[in-house]
Design a protein around this motif. Structure first.
Motif, PDB file in Angstrom:
ATOM      1  N   GLU A   6      -2.498   0.077  -4.268  1.00  0.00           N
ATOM      2  CA  GLU A   6      -2.277  -1.275  -3.818  1.00  0.00           C
ATOM      3  C   GLU A   6      -3.534  -2.290  -3.586  1.00  0.00           C
ATOM      4  OE1 GLU A   6       0.412  -1.707  -0.489  1.00  0.00           O
ATOM      5  OE2 GLU A   6       1.079   0.480  -0.655  1.00  0.00           O
ATOM      6  N   VAL A   8      -5.246  -5.491  -5.480  1.00  0.00           N
ATOM      7  CA  VAL A   8      -4.778  -6.401  -6.467  1.00  0.00           C
ATOM      8  C   VAL A   8      -5.989  -7.435  -6.188  1.00  0.00           C
ATOM      9  CG1 VAL A   8      -3.279  -8.361  -6.919  1.00  0.00           C
ATOM     10  CG2 VAL A   8      -2.342  -5.909  -6.042  1.00  0.00           C
ATOM     11  N   GLU A  31     -10.445   1.167  -9.481  1.00  0.00           N
ATOM     12  CA  GLU A  31      -9.212   0.815 -10.077  1.00  0.00           C
ATOM     13  C   GLU A  31      -8.663  -0.421  -9.404  1.00  0.00           C
ATOM     14  OE1 GLU A  31      -6.813   3.626 -12.286  1.00  0.00           O
ATOM     15  OE2 GLU A  31      -8.899   4.730 -12.757  1.00  0.00           O
ATOM     16  N   TYR A  32      -8.105  -1.563 -10.055  1.00  0.00           N
ATOM     17  CA  TYR A  32      -7.333  -2.272  -9.246  1.00  0.00           C
ATOM     18  C   TYR A  32      -6.215  -2.824 -10.450  1.00  0.00           C
ATOM     19  CZ  TYR A  32     -10.574  -5.765 -11.495  1.00  0.00           C
ATOM     20  OH  TYR A  32     -11.288  -6.263 -12.527  1.00  0.00           O
ATOM     21  N   GLU A  33      -5.342  -3.878  -9.913  1.00  0.00           N
ATOM     22  CA  GLU A  33      -4.623  -4.677 -10.622  1.00  0.00           C
ATOM     23  C   GLU A  33      -4.915  -6.129 -10.699  1.00  0.00           C
ATOM     24  OE1 GLU A  33       0.165  -6.445 -10.578  1.00  0.00           O
ATOM     25  OE2 GLU A  33      -0.543  -4.745  -9.297  1.00  0.00           O
ATOM     26  N   HIS A  34      -5.087  -6.561 -11.774  1.00  0.00           N
ATOM     27  CA  HIS A  34      -5.751  -8.093 -11.848  1.00  0.00           C
ATOM     28  C   HIS A  34      -4.374  -8.982 -12.157  1.00  0.00           C
ATOM     29  CE1 HIS A  34      -7.224 -11.543 -13.966  1.00  0.00           C
ATOM     30  NE2 HIS A  34      -8.374 -11.384 -13.181  1.00  0.00           N
ATOM     31  N   LYS A  35      -4.358  -9.920 -11.250  1.00  0.00           N
ATOM     32  CA  LYS A  35      -3.398 -10.908 -11.285  1.00  0.00           C
ATOM     33  C   LYS A  35      -3.961 -12.301 -11.509  1.00  0.00           C
ATOM     34  CE  LYS A  35       0.443  -8.745  -8.834  1.00  0.00           C
ATOM     35  NZ  LYS A  35       1.322  -8.754  -7.765  1.00  0.00           N
TER      36      LYS A  35
END
Length: 125
Positions: A6, A8, A31-35
């Motif tokens: 989680e 982001v 590691e991460y989510e890129h928005k």
């Protein structure tokens, strides 16, 4: 050690401040989510995560937002202390690093963003 689930990063591809956060996360191998945010039509997540300034970048970790690029970099460094440190170990070295980060914010990024805001007729001269 902080968990990476989680995680982001709300950002815009052209943001030098967002780039600073992406570099810090890459250096730490997190590691991460890129928005990618549309700054003309800000997402509800961005508006909820940064209700004061309504700006990017914002790092959302486990539902908790962290705003402002230098604060995000310090958070990343402290949240994952077992990975490559981002700042020198000694106080003087950290002070020097913070000085140059502030210099880049106030001089380099400010000038670059000011140039981007110039009307097309002026910039074509």
């Amino acid at each position: 050690m902080a968990e990476t689930k989680e995680l982001v990063l709300l950002n815009c591809w052209a943001s030098p401040y967002g780039m600073r956060c992406r570099i810090a996360l890459a250096e730490k191998r997190v590691e991460y989510e890129h928005k990618d945010e549309n700054l003309m039509e800000k997402s509800p997540l961005l508006l909820q995560s940064n209700p004061v300034h309504k700006k990017i970048p914002v790092l959302v970790h486990g539902g908790k937002p962290v705003c402002e690029s230098l604060v995000i970099v310090q958070y990343v460094d402290e949240a994952w202390p077992d990975r490559a440190p981002l700042l020198p170990a000694d106080a003087y070295g950290r002070a020097q690093a913070r000085f140059w980060a502030d210099f880049v914010d106030k001089k380099v990024c400010y000038c670059m963003l000011s140039l981007l805001r110039l009307p097309a007729s002026v910039s074509a001269m």
